[in-house]
Design an enzyme around this catalytic site. Structure first.
Site, PDB file in Angstrom:
ATOM      1  N   HIS A 175      -2.385   6.473   2.888  1.00 52.74           N
ATOM      2  CA  HIS A 175      -1.372   5.807   3.709  1.00 52.74           C
ATOM      3  C   HIS A 175      -0.073   6.611   3.767  1.00 52.74           C
ATOM      4  CE1 HIS A 175      -0.276   1.554   5.319  1.00 52.74           C
ATOM      5  NE2 HIS A 175       0.280   2.514   6.039  1.00 52.74           N
ATOM      6  N   CYS A 190       0.802  -1.227   0.000  1.00 48.72           N
ATOM      7  CA  CYS A 190       0.000   0.000   0.000  1.00 48.72           C
ATOM      8  C   CYS A 190       0.839   1.284   0.000  1.00 48.72           C
ATOM      9  CB  CYS A 190      -0.936   0.005   1.202  1.00 48.72           C
ATOM     10  SG  CYS A 190      -2.194  -1.292   1.145  1.00 48.72           S
TER      11      CYS A 190
END
Length: 502
Positions: A102, A52
């Protein structure tokens, strides 16, 4: 020049092999199918890194993890790295993010003028891997097979709550943009966490796949001792020995994953409906950060260069690009230069250090022959891994492992490693030379180890005593919303209406 509004849909862990030319015909995704019909569709899109945070930092900056130094899910994305949000904002755009990106570190904006939600994952260094301790499992955040064994139906979950909020805020923002209080062009990024595991879906979407013919992987489990060394490391990191997976569990996990793609389609539809209702024109991009193996070869989640993990869907609907299919390999690091190209924004000052290339020429019938590069230096690895997708070939290299060479046209499931085939010695030598010219693996390894060691020191220090988290706190200016006594009621009612009254 007139700059287009830009709407970006990013999803999490969506397997690009399900988008060979837009979504496969058995997925229940009417909104994505409609978007695909008017988009340039990239059949062979890849992530810069199959995890991610590194994949997203690369997507935003147009640079590989070795350049951004976002090696893993706890590596800081430094404020000095320009992103597409910086480039567009510098050129006069209003930039806004609703959802996940993120970001790790104290900078939680990275060029966005406004964030509508917090992130779903922590912003600190707590998820840092440690190459000094190969094979160590950190139970409280490492993946295990519980997402597969526990797959099924739920009406609410942590992730559903998040994506419901992302869609709500994005839709509200689209309506607000239509009011025209800000004359600047806009770039709105709407970033969801589905269909990322856990594999849990609402009943209405689960029911769509009751008779689905694709609930078992095409390539069944490969015994541990027959897996390549990195796949064995993934099995160990995922604690596979503690779980006994049945076919029924695999089917339920894949069914929930497909159901969550349909859930996402509804959420994207909500935003697109608001855009159409307010008669706003926008260039639209759809992309994922990485894929999901979904049980192929017995592997789940990501963290490897196999197609299920590394391939991502990429679709661009823009006046400058013709609808249709492009088969040349491309990357999600191409998104940043593509956005700037579509907006007429120069990246000349940073292009010498940017790996990505604009996709606009490919949407105008031109060809590309340069290889697509990938890197991985996070959990389940013991040393950095690199990959080149060049034409029909994929070449993977790691200092710890034998080379891998796959002919993706003849062997799309990557079952035959041709690195030892004398007939492919020339191809192997050519791709190895290209890889060695691009990467010094010993230096890459040293840089990752330095980063990891520093972050472990900082994380443990900041957890001693009073702790101030870096997690983004969305600001709600309640005194500037709806109707307050410093406002004129008549003005509020007129200005907040779209379209305006007569």
């Amino acid at each position: 020049m007139s700059r287009p509004n830009i709407l970006i849909f990013m999803v999490d862990q969506l397997n690009g092999t399900l988008f060979p030319d837009g979504p496969v015909d058995w997925l229940h995704v009417p909104n994505l199918r409609k978007l695909a019909a008017r988009s340039t569709r990239f059949a062979n899109g890849y992530t810069a890194s199959p995890l991610c945070a590194p994949g997203r930092a690369s997507f935003m900056s147009g640079q590989l993890p070795s350049a951004t130094q976002v090696y893993d899910n706890a590596a800081e994305f430094t404020s000095s790295v320009p992103t597409y949000a910086h480039h567009l904002r510098r050129a006069g755009y209003q930039t806004c993010l609703s959802g996940k990106m993120h970001f790790v570190g104290p900078d939680q904006m990275h060029g966005f003028e406004e964030r509508l939600t917090t992130d779903i994952y922590p912003a600190d260094f707590g998820w840092t891997p440690d190459y000094r301790k190969p094979g160590e499992r950190i139970d409280w955040w490492y993946h295990n097979m519980g997402s597969v064994t526990g797959a099924g139906v739920a009406e609410i979950s942590n992730q559903m709550e998040y994506d419901d909020e992302v869609a709500y805020n994005a839709t509200r923002k689209v309506y607000d943009l239509a009011r025209g209080h800000d004359a600047r062009p806009w770039c709105l990024t709407v970033s969801f966490t589905h269909p990322h595991d856990p594999y849990v879906a609402r009943q209405k979407y689960w029911d769509l796949y009751e008779d689905c013919a694709h609930l078992m992987p095409e390539v069944g489990p490969i015994p541990y001792e027959e897996q390549d060394p990195h796949s064995q490391r993934i099995f160990d990191a995922n604690d596979w020995r503690s779980f006994d997976l049945t076919d029924a569990m695999v089917q339920r996990a894949r069914r929930a994953y497909f159901a969550n793609i349909s859930y996402l389609d509804d959420k994207i539809g909500e935003v697109l409906t608001a855009l159409e209702a307010t008669q706003q024109e926008a260039t639209i991009l759809f992309v994922s950060d990485h894929g999901d193996m979904l049980g192929e070869r017995g592997l789940w989640y990501k963290m490897c260069f196999y197609e299920g993990s590394a391939r991502v869907p990429i679709m661009v609907s823009a006046p400058q690009m013709a609808p249709g299919l492009v088969t040349a390999p491309v990357s999600n690091i191409d998104i940043c230069p593509t956005l700037c190209d579509l907006a007429g924004v120069s990246m000349d000052e940073v292009m010498p250090w940017t790996t990505g290339e604009s996709l606009v020429p490919l949407g105008q019938g031109q060809e590309r022959t340069s290889p697509v590069a990938m890197e991985y230096a996070a959990e389940a690895s013991y040393a950095p891994m690199v990959s080149l997708r060049y034409g029909r070939w994929k070449y993977n290299r790691c200092a710890l492992d034998p080379d891998q060479l796959f002919d993706l046209e003849a062997d799309p499931h990557e079952l035959t490693n041709l690195a030892g085939d004398p007939a492919q010695a020339g191809t192997l030598a050519s791709l190895r030379a290209k890889s060695e010219a691009r990467w010094d693996l010993a230096r890459f390894d040293a840089e990752v180890r330095i980063s990891q060691a520093r972050r472990w020191v900082v994380y443990e220090a900041l957890r001693n005593g009073d702790y101030y988290p870096w997690d983004y706190q969305p600001l709600q200016k309640a005194s500037e919303r709806y109707m307050r006594n410093h406002m004129d009621l008549n003005t509020v009612e007129e200005n907040q209406r779209f379209p305006r009254g007569d």
